[in-house]
Design a protein around this motif. Structure first.
Motif, mmCIF file in Angstrom:
data_model
loop_
_atom_site.group_PDB
_atom_site.id
_atom_site.type_symbol
_atom_site.label_atom_id
_atom_site.label_comp_id
_atom_site.label_asym_id
_atom_site.label_seq_id
_atom_site.Cartn_x
_atom_site.Cartn_y
_atom_site.Cartn_z
ATOM 1 N N VAL A 1 -0.250 -0.771 -18.210
ATOM 2 C CA VAL A 1 -1.909 -0.983 -17.385
ATOM 3 C C VAL A 1 -2.535 -0.517 -19.101
ATOM 4 N N THR B 1 -8.644 -1.662 -16.968
ATOM 5 C CA THR B 1 -8.063 -2.497 -15.390
ATOM 6 C C THR B 1 -6.944 -2.032 -14.932
ATOM 7 N N LEU B 2 -6.458 -1.992 -13.825
ATOM 8 C CA LEU B 2 -4.819 -1.640 -13.596
ATOM 9 C C LEU B 2 -4.375 -3.014 -13.067
ATOM 10 N N GLU B 3 -5.028 -4.376 -13.497
ATOM 11 C CA GLU B 3 -4.381 -5.719 -12.939
ATOM 12 C C GLU B 3 -2.986 -5.952 -13.124
ATOM 13 N N VAL C 1 -0.771 -4.235 -12.792
ATOM 14 C CA VAL C 1 -0.363 -3.320 -11.172
ATOM 15 C C VAL C 1 -0.205 -4.189 -10.292
ATOM 16 N N ARG D 1 -3.968 -0.431 -5.697
ATOM 17 C CA ARG D 1 -4.644 -0.298 -6.712
ATOM 18 C C ARG D 1 -6.042 0.443 -5.943
ATOM 19 N N GLU E 1 -10.662 1.474 -7.049
ATOM 20 C CA GLU E 1 -10.631 2.405 -8.456
ATOM 21 C C GLU E 1 -12.285 2.561 -8.243
ATOM 22 N N ARG F 1 -9.057 5.328 -12.178
ATOM 23 C CA ARG F 1 -8.193 4.476 -10.991
ATOM 24 C C ARG F 1 -7.052 4.797 -10.524
ATOM 25 N N ALA G 1 -3.463 3.583 -9.131
ATOM 26 C CA ALA G 1 -2.061 3.118 -8.686
ATOM 27 C C ALA G 1 -0.695 3.849 -7.684
ATOM 28 N N TRP H 1 6.428 3.607 -15.356
ATOM 29 C CA TRP H 1 5.329 3.417 -15.856
ATOM 30 C C TRP H 1 4.257 2.977 -16.922
#
Length: 344
Positions: free
Chosen positions: A24, A29-31, A33, A40, A42, A51, A53, A227
């Motif tokens: 992360v 972004t959390l893209e 994940v 996800r 935000e 955000r 997740a 994580w």
């Protein structure tokens, strides 16, 4: 001044994330994940993108009510603690500055109490009364102007954390002198993120990560693994210094690279020195790792003010690892930091 556009950042970001599963990288972004069972979401809160997740025992869609409840609680606290909302308790406290104590909500009382303790512990390097320096504007859409030396000198007389009075027994608070203002941005965000995590926990969700624009609260695991949080280089924010694995704890970052503007060739950023009202000219960034919130809340801002000397002079709180990146790019860290940071 021109801030990095999304189009500029995206190629560099993808290059950084390639080959780093479950990283992360805040605050973009959390893209990374991307598992279908991980929800996800935000939202814009506290002037940044927050955000969440989260992975649960069922399908991701079943987690939506818990995540919505977490965002609702964080938004409630933001509205309660922000200095930008007329009529809220912070505004009322400032309006009554120099007069009587006010009854304030317990959430505000706790933040004020913690702010006083951090100020005492750091010798005033952290000070919420920097809100008196009201002439600064760091919104990149309308930056500046730079306040005059005379203006800062007048406002400086209203900056002293000792004049924030807290009566926990009766639930009262007071700003001792008329005209005082407070800025809780450096002390309220982490408790707000923690409140969001506690809401998820009350819904039975233990595997979650909340990213508050570079401040990360992790709980549990994702697909059976810790994580993984990328630590940005404040000298080149599109580059990673390494990756930290978290099962339960915090990565909290402070830096001069998020909210800033350039005026007449000089760069000004949002972390102010309480003693001068000017942006700090020490470290470019500070990153803290800890299991618990209390030892690190406000500490990043204090170290941006006090610098490497303060970090070396004061013993870090137990269980806290820190990295300080100076203006010349040199690094100083606590002994346990290298073991926590894996190279990318």
């Amino acid at each position: 001044m021109r801030c990095a556009d999304a189009a500029d950042v995206m190629p560099r970001r993808r290059a950084l994330l390639k080959g780093l599963p479950w990283v992360v990288l805040a605050p973009w972004t959390l893209e990374a994940v991307a598992a279908p069972e991980v929800l996800r979401v935000e939202r814009t809160l506290m002037g940044t993108r927050v955000r969440i997740a989260v992975q649960g025992p069922g399908r991701a869609a079943e987690l939506v009510p818990a995540v919505e409840a977490a965002f609702a609680e964080m938004q409630r606290l933001e509205l309660l603690l922000t200095r930008y909302r007329p009529g809220n308790p912070v505004h009322a406290l400032q309006q009554a500055a120099g007069s009587r104590p006010l009854a304030v909500p317990p959430e505000l009382l706790a933040v004020l109490r913690d702010a006083r303790e951090v100020s005492r512990r750091t010798g005033g390097d952290f000070d919420i009364t920097v809100g008196a320096y009201a002439g600064w504007h760091f919104d990149p859409r309308q930056p500046g102007p730079v306040p005059s030396a005379d203006e800062l000198a007048r406002q400086r007389r209203l900056v002293d954390w000792n004049d924030v009075e807290v009566d926990e027994r009766d639930g009262l608070a007071r700003l001792a002198r008329a005209g005082m203002r407070i800025d809780l941005g450096g002390i309220a965000k982490l408790p707000i993120l923690e409140a969001g995590m506690q809401v998820l926990a009350r819904h039975g969700l233990r595997d979650a990560l909340i990213d508050g624009g570079g401040d990360m609260r992790a709980s549990g695991r994702v697909q059976g693994r810790a994580w993984r949080v990328g630590v940005r280089d404040p000298m080149q924010p599109s580059r990673l210094l390494g990756v930290v694995e978290l099962n339960d704890g915090w990565v909290a970052s402070s830096g001069d690279y998020e909210r800033a503007f350039v005026d007449r060739g000089r760069r000004y950023h949002h972390v102010l020195d309480p003693r001068t009202g000017m942006p700090t000219n020490g470290p470019r960034g500070v990153t803290l790792l800890a299991r618990d919130l209390a030892p690190i809340n406000g500490l990043g801002t204090a170290l941006m003010v006090g610098g490497r000397d303060a970090a070396q002079r004061r013993r870090p709180p137990p269980g806290v690892e820190m990295l300080v990146v100076d203006a010349d790019g040199s690094h100083w860290s606590t002994p346990g930091w290298p073991a926590r940071l894996a190279a990318t």
